[in-house]
Design a protein around this motif. Structure first.
Motif: not given
Length: 375
Positions: A68-69, A21-26, A346-350, A56-61
């Motif tokens: 965070t990517g 996943l790209p980073s920086g997505v709220s 591309g990927n990385g920074d949203f 939903a319980v977010v465990r990481s990321g």
């Protein structure tokens, strides 16, 4: 980007994992939970859905609510235990029971229901909500609607305000009259101890032209749609665009016109995809859903331990899951579209991805691309 779902129907929970996943997505957890609630509701759902109350319980990321990517792991805890307390040796026709037994050879058919159960679609709905939120930031919206349950059907949504009408429907149908008749059809089926199938449609708007490709067979958007939608439990068929293929080519294919210097179409029989690539129109996907295979009134089967004919058992189930399947269909379309868009941009920074999507424009014939080949 890739995703997977794991977990048993009656284990500790089900889990959805999205990688790359790209980073920086709220991300909004409330949005994910709203989609989980929609999947649980819908007229005709069984008693288990009244008791699960999925969250939903977010465990990481995630870091302070932002991606965070890193791989994003979401857990949906199970609250309800299995209704089956003894070894089951009688398969339900239409379920995976018999076919899975011939493959895995474990002598308790309840084992196969753990993975074949539609319970895993809760995890798919959660990760699909993540994909939908990211697509929404790129100006892409997705919405589904039930268009048939049993013998009741209606046309595709077209008039403005159809989403609010869908949301007000107990069966997630945009047509108010058809919605009421679908409820009556379900009530009749409940009284008869039977189950119902149907059809739903998912529509994506704002998908950038040129998404997908023909470099490989499975880069095609239509190939991905077939793969993802056929993974939804009970889905037996998928069609993109207008399913009335009785039309001749001159009537079916979407003619091109020029208006104010722009290429336009006045129909969308192709469902927004030509040659596996998005063409700028709405992407329209229909799916057919078979009836639930666990019937209160029973159906002829065989006891595998004794090899005698008997009635299939009733295992706690829905009368119809078509409304829920439409929610899962939204998630599947969101996931495959996001996958294709990230491959293209591309990927990385949203923020960088969003800028590239925004800056993308339709090509002009004399834009210089390929000019050297004609000298």
């Amino acid at each position: 980007m890739k995703f997977t779902v794991v977990g048993d129907s009656h284990g500790s929970g089900v889990f959805g994992l999205i990688e790359e996943l790209p980073s920086g997505v709220s991300l909004s957890i409330d949005n994910i939970n709203q989609q989980l609630l929609r999947r649980q509701t819908g007229y005709g759902r069984g008693e288990r859905m009244e008791r699960e109350q999925d969250k939903a319980v977010v465990r990481s990321g995630l870091w302070r609510g932002v991606t965070t990517g890193a791989p994003l792991l979401i857990e949906i805890p199970n609250k309800v235990s299995s209704a089956e307390k003894s070894v089951r040796s009688i398969p339900r026709p239409g379920h995976s029971d018999y076919a899975a037994w011939t493959r895995y050879k474990l002598n308790d058919l309840a084992v196969y229901a753990e993975r074949s159960s539609a319970r895993w679609t809760a995890a798919a709905t959660a990760v699909g909500s993540v994909a939908s939120q990211i697509l929404h930031e790129l100006g892409i919206t997705l919405c589904g609607s039930v268009i048939a349950i049993g013998n009741v059907s209606c046309g595709l949504p077209s008039e403005s305000g159809w989403i609010s009408r869908r949301d007000a429907s107990p069966v997630f149908c945009h047509d108010k009259e058809a919605s009421q008749k679908m409820v009556e059809e379900i009530e009749d089926s409940i009284k008869a101890g039977d189950t119902l199938g149907g059809r739903f449609v998912v529509i994506a708007d704002g998908v950038p032209t040129g998404t997908g490709g023909y470099g490989t067979l499975f880069e095609r958007l239509d190939s991905r749609i077939g793969e993802y939608f056929m993974a939804i439990p009970s889905v037996k068929g998928v069609f993109i665009g207008n399913p009335d293929v009785r039309l001749r080519g001159s009537a079916y294919h979407d003619k091109l016109f020029v208006e104010n210097g722009m290429i336009v179409r006045k129909s969308n029989n192709a469902g927004g995809i030509e040659g596996g690539i998005s063409n700028g129109e709405q992407i329209v996907v229909e799916a057919s859903v078979k009836p639930i295979p666990s019937l209160r009134k029973g159906i002829s089967s065989v006891d595998l331990s004794k090899m005698n004919e008997t009635a299939a058992p009733y295992v706690r189930a829905d009368t119809t899951a078509v409304p829920a399947a439409s929610v899962v269909g939204e998630s599947m379309l969101a996931l495959l579209l996001l996958e294709a868009i990230l491959e293209r941009f591309g990927n990385g920074d949203f923020r960088s991805i969003k800028r590239r999507v925004t800056d993308e424009s339709l090509p002009y014939w004399n834009d210089g691309l390929g000019e050297k080949h004609y000298r």
